[in-house]
Design a protein around this motif. Structure first.
Motif, short mmCIF file in Angstrom:
data_model
loop_
_atom_site.label_atom_id
_atom_site.label_comp_id
_atom_site.label_asym_id
_atom_site.label_seq_id
_atom_site.Cartn_x
_atom_site.Cartn_y
_atom_site.Cartn_z
N GLN A 188 34.25 24.17 43.68
CA GLN A 188 35.70 24.31 43.84
C GLN A 188 36.45 23.29 42.99
N ASN A 224 37.49 32.48 46.96
CA ASN A 224 38.14 32.91 48.20
C ASN A 224 38.62 31.73 49.03
N SER A 225 37.83 30.66 49.04
CA SER A 225 38.23 29.46 49.77
C SER A 225 39.49 28.84 49.16
#
Length: 496
Positions: free
Chosen positions: A5, A38-39
């Motif tokens: 991320q 998605n996070s």
């Protein structure tokens, strides 16, 4: 925040956008990348779009062709070298691919047949041999994942030399809350937040009102039970009372004899009825007078009937069976009604058992819907009129009646309705007026007549839910998803 991320956010901060994650993160699995995206999307850090692309891959046979040449080209080279080759020896040269190579070489016009031998075609210019297009095309697929010529690609697919797979990648851009840090969002206000006042400065995760939530663990009514309940409501709306039907084991006396079914009737054979082995017989009914009346009416010595004129056997009548119809219940209830005769409307819906071969439309265990209407001076016209009312409640409007034979009803009628899907009249039930030989031995008045009719529960259920094989409705082949997701039954639409 995961390392992936953070890498995605840093790349966006540096580049402004990611046009294709497959190029940016070639060694990462697409599902792993999507999970990270998605996070970040849930926190409004990014937005992304999916990019789906086809990639063509070589089969094991195709990889061998790239390395060694196509079957047809290797066959041509062999014939050029030997000048001729017996057809029977093609398999020795090409192995299992011999037939394929021979057919392709013929199709390309490279070879021809001379007796039982293969030779180079006269049309082929030996000074300028053709190229091995199949091998060249497969090399292009191997390098690029596709082939520019769609027709040739389709041909390779037919030859089972290539297979297709889907490659998923993503185009990623900055979101409204983009930053290189991810704050922890609270999901609930706790008592500690309220006491300390921290809730005022806390950031909360937004509610997703489109989420379906966790599906609760619960049971589901079987489609048969949904249709059964709809039938019950129809009966109740017409003023009927439900008969107790939880006694699956009956004696031959109640299942056959009280219904004026002779002891030599085929329905009482082992191939049609399940007999109980242990115990083999039950005790005799308490009403000895009624049992004698049944004996007399079968032998033709009572109630003005000639009966069947055979010696009725008490031991045969006491044999235990799995009930073959719910009319055995109706017989018990009508016997009780004889103690205080009065107009009655009764029904039952429950299981019955027949020793039948199982197929797409038959089971050895099924449900019978039965209605009984008792009143004074009823006629066949009353039966027809009531059938039209009853089936009209189910949405079945157009009925026809055909005379038939039942041991315990006279007159008897089969009920038919037009099936628009099949384009023909189909039987949907059976009906009749119970015979005096059944009613008078109970002690019912002569002018108290009883109408009876019945139909299966499975047939309307199969029609309502579009099931063509009854084994998909009952038994080990039933889909649990089918049971859970089907809506409640409504019989106000035309079943047929």
């Amino acid at each position: 925040m995961s390392e992936l991320q953070l890498t995605i956010l840093q790349t966006l901060d540096k580049e402004g956008s990611i046009e294709n994650t497959l190029n940016t993160f070639p060694k990462l699995d697409s599902q792993e990348v999507q999970a990270a995206l998605n996070s970040l999307l849930a926190r409004s850090k990014i937005t992304y779009k999916s990019i789906e692309k086809e990639k063509w891959n070589l089969t094991k046979e195709a990889e061998e062709i790239v390395q060694n040449g196509s079957h047809e080209y290797r066959l041509l080279e062999t014939i050029l070298k030997l000048e001729h080759l017996k057809i029977s020896e093609v398999g020795n040269v090409l192995g299992p691919a011999g037939k394929t190579g021979q057919a392709r070489a013929f199709k390309n016009g490279w070879i021809s047949k001379n007796g039982d031998e293969l030779v180079v075609s006269d049309k082929l210019d030996k000074s300028q041999l053709p190229s091995d297009e199949t091998s060249t095309e497969l090399k292009e697929v191997q390098e690029t994942g596709t082939l520019k010529d769609a027709k040739k690609l389709s041909e390779l697919k037919k030859r089972k030399l290539v297979t297709v797979s889907k490659i998923l990648s993503f185009k990623v851009e900055k979101g409204p809350e983009f930053s290189l840090e991810i704050e922890k969002l609270e999901t609930d206000i706790t008592s500690d937040m309220v006491i300390s006042g921290n809730w005022e400065n806390a950031k909360f995760k937004p509610y997703n009102f489109n989420s379906e939530g966790v599906y609760p663990d619960s049971g589901a009514l079987h489609p048969l039970m949904k249709v059964r309940e709809e039938f019950r409501q129809i009966f109740f709306s017409l003023g009927f009372s439900e008969m107790p039907s939880n006694q699956y084991v009956e004696t031959g006396f109640w299942n056959f004899d009280t219904l004026f079914v002779p002891q030599q009737h085929p329905a009482r054979d082992l191939q049609d009825t399940f007999y109980i082995k242990d115990p083999l017989v039950a005790g005799a009914p308490e009403d000895k007078t009624y049992m004698k009346n049944i004996k007399d009416v079968h032998e033709g010595n009572a109630f003005g009937s000639i009966g069947y004129r055979y010696p009725w056997n008490e031991e045969e009548s006491l044999k235990l069976v799995l009930r073959t119809h719910t009319t055995a219940i109706s017989s018990r209830i009508l016997h009780e009604l004889a103690k205080d005769p009065k107009p009655s409307r009764l029904f039952s819906i429950d299981r019955v058992f027949r020793n039948e071969a199982v197929d797409a439309t038959h089971l050895a265990e099924f449900h019978q819907v039965e209605g009984v209407l008792a009143d004074y001076d009823l006629t066949l016209g009353d039966l027809i009129g009531f059938m039209e009312d009853f089936f009209g409640k189910m949405g079945v409007k157009d009925l026809r009646f055909k005379p038939t034979y039942n041991p315990y009803t006279e007159p008897s009628m089969e009920i038919f309705s037009w099936h628009s899907g099949l384009g023909k009249w189909v039987e949907i039930g059976n009906s009749g007026m119970f015979r005096p030989e059944m009613l008078e031995p109970m002690g019912l008045p002569k002018n108290l007549r009883v109408l009876g009719w019945g139909l299966s529960l499975e047939r309307p259920t199969m029609i309502k839910y579009g099931v063509s094989n009854i084994r998909e409705l009952l038994g080990h082949k039933v889909s649990l998803d089918f049971i859970e997701t089907n809506p409640a039954a409504r019989l106000d639409e035309d079943l047929v």
